[in-house]
Write a protein that holds these residues in place. Structure first.
Motif, PDB file in Angstrom:
ATOM      1  N   LYS A   1       0.811  -1.207   0.000  1.00  0.00           N
ATOM      2  CA  LYS A   1       0.000   0.000   0.000  1.00  0.00           C
ATOM      3  C   LYS A   1       0.847   1.261   0.000  1.00  0.00           C
ATOM      4  O   LYS A   1       0.454   2.258  -0.569  1.00  0.00           O
ATOM      5  CB  LYS A   1      -0.929  -0.002   1.206  1.00  0.00           C
ATOM      6  N   ALA A   2       1.991   1.249   0.670  1.00  0.00           N
ATOM      7  CA  ALA A   2       2.820   2.448   0.795  1.00  0.00           C
ATOM      8  C   ALA A   2       3.663   2.644  -0.465  1.00  0.00           C
ATOM      9  O   ALA A   2       4.537   1.850  -0.766  1.00  0.00           O
ATOM     10  CB  ALA A   2       3.723   2.342   2.009  1.00  0.00           C
ATOM     11  N   ARG A   3       3.341   3.689  -1.202  1.00  0.00           N
ATOM     12  CA  ARG A   3       4.131   4.072  -2.368  1.00  0.00           C
ATOM     13  C   ARG A   3       4.615   5.481  -2.147  1.00  0.00           C
ATOM     14  O   ARG A   3       4.025   6.239  -1.387  1.00  0.00           O
ATOM     15  CB  ARG A   3       3.297   4.020  -3.637  1.00  0.00           C
ATOM     16  N   LEU A   4       5.663   5.843  -2.840  1.00  0.00           N
ATOM     17  CA  LEU A   4       6.173   7.201  -2.717  1.00  0.00           C
ATOM     18  C   LEU A   4       5.230   8.168  -3.416  1.00  0.00           C
ATOM     19  O   LEU A   4       4.853   7.953  -4.567  1.00  0.00           O
ATOM     20  CB  LEU A   4       7.558   7.304  -3.363  1.00  0.00           C
ATOM     21  N   SER A   5       4.869   9.219  -2.714  1.00  0.00           N
ATOM     22  CA  SER A   5       4.098  10.285  -3.348  1.00  0.00           C
ATOM     23  C   SER A   5       5.057  11.064  -4.255  1.00  0.00           C
ATOM     24  O   SER A   5       6.281  10.889  -4.191  1.00  0.00           O
ATOM     25  CB  SER A   5       3.512  11.221  -2.298  1.00  0.00           C
ATOM     26  N   LYS A   6       4.515  11.932  -5.064  1.00  0.00           N
ATOM     27  CA  LYS A   6       5.347  12.746  -5.948  1.00  0.00           C
ATOM     28  C   LYS A   6       6.324  13.587  -5.121  1.00  0.00           C
ATOM     29  O   LYS A   6       7.501  13.691  -5.455  1.00  0.00           O
ATOM     30  CB  LYS A   6       4.460  13.634  -6.818  1.00  0.00           C
ATOM     31  N   GLY A   7       5.850  14.152  -4.034  1.00  0.00           N
ATOM     32  CA  GLY A   7       6.712  14.954  -3.164  1.00  0.00           C
ATOM     33  C   GLY A   7       7.810  14.133  -2.521  1.00  0.00           C
ATOM     34  O   GLY A   7       8.971  14.554  -2.464  1.00  0.00           O
ATOM     35  N   GLU A   8       7.455  12.943  -2.011  1.00  0.00           N
ATOM     36  CA  GLU A   8       8.455  12.059  -1.415  1.00  0.00           C
ATOM     37  C   GLU A   8       9.475  11.627  -2.459  1.00  0.00           C
ATOM     38  O   GLU A   8      10.678  11.603  -2.196  1.00  0.00           O
ATOM     39  CB  GLU A   8       7.790  10.808  -0.840  1.00  0.00           C
ATOM     40  N   PHE A   9       8.987  11.281  -3.645  1.00  0.00           N
ATOM     41  CA  PHE A   9       9.875  10.859  -4.719  1.00  0.00           C
ATOM     42  C   PHE A   9      10.878  11.966  -5.040  1.00  0.00           C
ATOM     43  O   PHE A   9      12.075  11.717  -5.141  1.00  0.00           O
ATOM     44  CB  PHE A   9       9.079  10.489  -5.968  1.00  0.00           C
ATOM     45  N   ASN A  10      10.389  13.186  -5.182  1.00  0.00           N
ATOM     46  CA  ASN A  10      11.281  14.310  -5.492  1.00  0.00           C
ATOM     47  C   ASN A  10      12.298  14.541  -4.387  1.00  0.00           C
ATOM     48  O   ASN A  10      13.462  14.829  -4.662  1.00  0.00           O
ATOM     49  CB  ASN A  10      10.471  15.586  -5.751  1.00  0.00           C
ATOM     50  N   SER A  11      11.871  14.400  -3.137  1.00  0.00           N
ATOM     51  CA  SER A  11      12.775  14.565  -2.000  1.00  0.00           C
ATOM     52  C   SER A  11      13.878  13.503  -2.020  1.00  0.00           C
ATOM     53  O   SER A  11      15.059  13.807  -1.859  1.00  0.00           O
ATOM     54  CB  SER A  11      11.976  14.477  -0.696  1.00  0.00           C
ATOM     55  N   VAL A  12      13.484  12.259  -2.235  1.00  0.00           N
ATOM     56  CA  VAL A  12      14.462  11.157  -2.289  1.00  0.00           C
ATOM     57  C   VAL A  12      15.378  11.337  -3.497  1.00  0.00           C
ATOM     58  O   VAL A  12      16.598  11.145  -3.403  1.00  0.00           O
ATOM     59  CB  VAL A  12      13.751   9.787  -2.324  1.00  0.00           C
ATOM     60  N   ALA A  13      14.825  11.719  -4.631  1.00  0.00           N
ATOM     61  CA  ALA A  13      15.632  11.920  -5.839  1.00  0.00           C
ATOM     62  C   ALA A  13      16.668  13.013  -5.623  1.00  0.00           C
ATOM     63  O   ALA A  13      17.833  12.871  -6.019  1.00  0.00           O
ATOM     64  CB  ALA A  13      14.737  12.265  -7.025  1.00  0.00           C
ATOM     65  N   GLN A  14      16.279  14.090  -4.969  1.00  0.00           N
ATOM     66  CA  GLN A  14      17.201  15.203  -4.737  1.00  0.00           C
ATOM     67  C   GLN A  14      18.387  14.763  -3.886  1.00  0.00           C
ATOM     68  O   GLN A  14      19.525  15.093  -4.187  1.00  0.00           O
ATOM     69  CB  GLN A  14      16.458  16.353  -4.054  1.00  0.00           C
TER      70      GLN A  14
END
Length: 93
Positions: A15-28
């Motif tokens: 159920k837990a997927r990265l949101s767009k904001g979380e994804f961008n934070s991790v990518a950065q």
């Protein structure tokens, strides 16, 4: 890893997927969108699609196809890792 660490995987049944904001934070923290992609993934068709997608559309393609994101994604506050890195997790507070 402290109890504050968070594990998010890309399995469809999870159920837990990265949101767009979380994804961008991790990518950065991990060197950008290109470093988030597992270019060794078995899903070669999706990888080819992402590779040749315009830069402004790549993020959406990756979010639509989480099976190509490196896993595990482990977060501890603003820190994060892609892949299996227990030595790093041990030193997190």
């Amino acid at each position: 890893m402290s109890s504050g660490g968070r594990l998010a995987t890309n399995r469809p049944s999870r159920k837990a997927r990265l949101s767009k904001g979380e994804f961008n934070s991790v990518a950065q923290v991990n060197g950008g969108l290109e470093n988030m992609i597992n270019w060794e993934s078995k899903d070669k068709d999706t990888l080819a699609l992402i590779k040749y997608t315009a830069d402004e559309d790549k993020l959406e393609k990756v979010l639509e196809n989480p099976q190509v994101i490196k896993t595990p994604v482990v977060r501890n506050g603003r820190a994060s890792t892609l892949g299996y890195h227990p030595d790093i997790w041990k030193v997190w507070e």
